[in-house]
Design a protein around this motif. Structure first.
Motif, PDB file in Angstrom:
ATOM      1  N   ILE A 190     -71.761  -4.100  86.662  1.00 43.25           N
ATOM      2  CA  ILE A 190     -70.834  -4.353  87.502  1.00 43.25           C
ATOM      3  C   ILE A 190     -72.498  -6.091  88.227  1.00 43.25           C
ATOM      4  O   ILE A 190     -71.863  -7.027  88.052  1.00 43.25           O
ATOM      5  N   SER A 191     -73.145  -5.579  88.725  1.00 46.98           N
ATOM      6  CA  SER A 191     -74.246  -5.878  88.908  1.00 46.98           C
ATOM      7  C   SER A 191     -75.176  -6.935  88.330  1.00 46.98           C
ATOM      8  O   SER A 191     -75.690  -7.994  87.900  1.00 46.98           O
ATOM      9  N   GLY A 192     -74.599  -5.865  86.827  1.00 49.46           N
ATOM     10  CA  GLY A 192     -75.483  -7.063  85.279  1.00 49.46           C
ATOM     11  C   GLY A 192     -75.021  -8.149  84.835  1.00 49.46           C
ATOM     12  O   GLY A 192     -75.234  -9.379  84.871  1.00 49.46           O
ATOM     13  N   GLY A 193     -73.151  -8.065  85.002  1.00 47.37           N
ATOM     14  CA  GLY A 193     -72.890  -8.734  85.341  1.00 47.37           C
ATOM     15  C   GLY A 193     -72.665 -10.153  85.841  1.00 47.37           C
ATOM     16  O   GLY A 193     -72.594 -11.207  85.683  1.00 47.37           O
ATOM     17  N   GLY A 194     -72.644  -9.476  87.015  1.00 43.52           N
ATOM     18  CA  GLY A 194     -73.725 -10.779  88.241  1.00 43.52           C
ATOM     19  C   GLY A 194     -74.496 -11.559  88.046  1.00 43.52           C
ATOM     20  O   GLY A 194     -74.604 -12.285  87.993  1.00 43.52           O
ATOM     21  N   VAL A 195     -75.960 -10.478  87.284  1.00 42.66           N
ATOM     22  CA  VAL A 195     -76.393 -11.742  86.405  1.00 42.66           C
ATOM     23  C   VAL A 195     -76.260 -12.622  85.716  1.00 42.66           C
ATOM     24  O   VAL A 195     -77.414 -13.894  85.667  1.00 42.66           O
ATOM     25  N   ALA A 196     -75.714 -12.050  84.512  1.00 43.66           N
ATOM     26  CA  ALA A 196     -75.330 -12.934  83.349  1.00 43.66           C
ATOM     27  C   ALA A 196     -74.440 -14.547  84.137  1.00 43.66           C
ATOM     28  O   ALA A 196     -74.516 -15.472  83.956  1.00 43.66           O
ATOM     29  N   ILE A 197     -74.072 -13.911  85.434  1.00 46.79           N
ATOM     30  CA  ILE A 197     -72.638 -14.700  85.964  1.00 46.79           C
ATOM     31  C   ILE A 197     -73.878 -15.593  86.692  1.00 46.79           C
ATOM     32  O   ILE A 197     -74.300 -17.901  86.240  1.00 46.79           O
ATOM     33  N   ASN A 198     -74.775 -14.734  86.997  1.00 48.35           N
ATOM     34  CA  ASN A 198     -76.025 -16.174  88.082  1.00 48.35           C
ATOM     35  C   ASN A 198     -76.718 -17.206  87.534  1.00 48.35           C
ATOM     36  O   ASN A 198     -77.128 -17.985  87.730  1.00 48.35           O
ATOM     37  N   LEU A 199     -77.001 -16.267  85.618  1.00 50.68           N
ATOM     38  CA  LEU A 199     -77.811 -17.015  85.137  1.00 50.68           C
ATOM     39  C   LEU A 199     -77.872 -18.077  83.669  1.00 50.68           C
ATOM     40  O   LEU A 199     -78.122 -18.979  84.198  1.00 50.68           O
ATOM     41  N   VAL A 200     -75.927 -18.051  83.708  1.00 55.59           N
ATOM     42  CA  VAL A 200     -75.565 -19.589  83.527  1.00 55.59           C
ATOM     43  C   VAL A 200     -75.745 -20.988  83.971  1.00 55.59           C
ATOM     44  O   VAL A 200     -76.201 -21.970  83.650  1.00 55.59           O
ATOM     45  N   PRO A 201     -75.818 -21.388  85.604  1.00 54.42           N
ATOM     46  CA  PRO A 201     -75.843 -22.527  85.746  1.00 54.42           C
ATOM     47  C   PRO A 201     -77.420 -22.763  86.092  1.00 54.42           C
ATOM     48  O   PRO A 201     -77.714 -23.398  85.641  1.00 54.42           O
ATOM     49  N   PRO A 202     -78.166 -21.955  86.023  1.00 57.64           N
ATOM     50  CA  PRO A 202     -79.836 -22.818  85.758  1.00 57.64           C
ATOM     51  C   PRO A 202     -80.206 -22.986  84.550  1.00 57.64           C
ATOM     52  O   PRO A 202     -80.787 -23.446  84.110  1.00 57.64           O
ATOM     53  N   TYR A 203     -79.405 -22.285  83.812  1.00 52.19           N
ATOM     54  CA  TYR A 203     -80.069 -22.458  82.216  1.00 52.19           C
ATOM     55  C   TYR A 203     -79.640 -23.831  81.071  1.00 52.19           C
ATOM     56  O   TYR A 203     -79.960 -23.873  81.007  1.00 52.19           O
ATOM     57  N   VAL A 204     -77.623 -23.347  81.888  1.00 54.68           N
ATOM     58  CA  VAL A 204     -77.034 -25.035  82.006  1.00 54.68           C
ATOM     59  C   VAL A 204     -78.030 -26.242  82.500  1.00 54.68           C
ATOM     60  O   VAL A 204     -77.983 -27.469  81.403  1.00 54.68           O
ATOM     61  N   SER A 205     -78.008 -26.173  83.642  1.00 58.73           N
ATOM     62  CA  SER A 205     -79.294 -27.132  83.987  1.00 58.73           C
ATOM     63  C   SER A 205     -80.524 -27.768  83.543  1.00 58.73           C
ATOM     64  O   SER A 205     -80.549 -29.087  82.995  1.00 58.73           O
ATOM     65  N   ARG A 206     -81.365 -26.616  83.032  1.00 61.21           N
ATOM     66  CA  ARG A 206     -82.501 -26.632  82.008  1.00 61.21           C
ATOM     67  C   ARG A 206     -82.060 -27.383  80.464  1.00 61.21           C
ATOM     68  O   ARG A 206     -82.628 -27.993  80.600  1.00 61.21           O
ATOM     69  N   TYR A 207     -81.067 -26.200  80.439  1.00 59.48           N
ATOM     70  CA  TYR A 207     -81.475 -26.638  79.133  1.00 59.48           C
ATOM     71  C   TYR A 207     -80.219 -27.333  77.859  1.00 59.48           C
ATOM     72  O   TYR A 207     -80.585 -28.189  76.735  1.00 59.48           O
ATOM     73  N   VAL A 208     -79.074 -27.399  78.483  1.00 60.14           N
ATOM     74  CA  VAL A 208     -78.076 -28.398  78.657  1.00 60.14           C
ATOM     75  C   VAL A 208     -77.593 -29.726  79.380  1.00 60.14           C
ATOM     76  O   VAL A 208     -77.851 -31.177  78.321  1.00 60.14           O
ATOM     77  N   LEU A 209     -78.459 -29.576  80.216  1.00 60.29           N
ATOM     78  CA  LEU A 209     -78.223 -31.178  81.050  1.00 60.29           C
ATOM     79  C   LEU A 209     -79.246 -31.700  81.086  1.00 60.29           C
ATOM     80  O   LEU A 209     -80.498 -33.097  81.447  1.00 60.29           O
ATOM     81  N   ASP A 210     -80.964 -31.147  80.486  1.00 61.83           N
ATOM     82  CA  ASP A 210     -82.533 -31.200  80.440  1.00 61.83           C
ATOM     83  C   ASP A 210     -83.269 -31.683  81.923  1.00 61.83           C
ATOM     84  O   ASP A 210     -83.710 -32.842  81.215  1.00 61.83           O
TER      85      ASP A 210
END
Length: 179
Positions: A97-117
């Motif tokens: 369950i925590s692994g799913g939480g890690v994945a969920i938690n990493l999506v917004p900073p990934y989008v912030s850095r690499y999609v929104l630049d």
């Protein structure tokens, strides 16, 4: 009288009744606050030093360390009377369950850095750091927190009162049976 009971005795009604009714959620939130400090302290330490070029990796490492602390605190305090599973099965589900939480938690900073630049040199350093904090430590962590609370109660610690409460009777020890 336990520490929790001492604190609750100072809280006026009807708030005290609400806190007692949602004691498990309150304890989960306190553990979350503790692991929030661990997660962010480690993340910023690593991303500003040894993992400067890999902020998402730094965040993942920080979350994993905070998750281990979270398991111990949640099992032994927040959900200590819940259970219904063998310890190794419970731990495996907790970390799944925590692994799913890690994945969920990493999506917004990934989008912030690499999609929104939102990273240097496209924005100023302070904008990058604010975007990292807001996306990884606010949005991502809140989404992951709701997912984990639901998953822990549903699958990891499904049965209320499955484990006995521990009451210590030595003078000066906290009565753990009522906290």
């Amino acid at each position: 009288m336990s520490i929790v009971e001492s604190v609750l005795a100072q809280v006026p009604e009807p708030l005290r009744s609400i806190l007692i009714k949602h004691r498990e959620l309150l304890k989960f939130a306190i553990v979350g606050g503790t692991t929030f400090v661990i997660d962010n302290g480690l993340w910023f330490l690593m991303k500003l030093t040894v993992l400067e070029s890999k902020p998402i990796t730094a965040k993942a490492i920080a979350i994993i360390i905070a998750t281990i602390v979270s398991y111990v605190l949640n099992r032994e305090w927040s959900f200590r009377t819940r259970g219904g599973r063998e310890r190794h099965h419970e731990a495996a589900l907790f970390f799944l369950i925590s692994g799913g939480g890690v994945a969920i938690n990493l999506v917004p900073p990934y989008v912030s850095r690499y999609v929104l630049d939102l990273q240097v040199p496209h924005v100023e350093r302070w904008v990058q750091e604010v975007a990292d904090f807001m996306s990884g430590s606010v949005v991502g962590m809140l989404l992951a927190m709701f997912f984990r609370f639901w998953g822990f109660r549903r699958w990891v610690f499904p049965q209320a009162n499955a484990r006995p409460r521990i009451v210590r009777t030595d003078p000066g020890d906290e009565d753990l049976g009522h906290s």
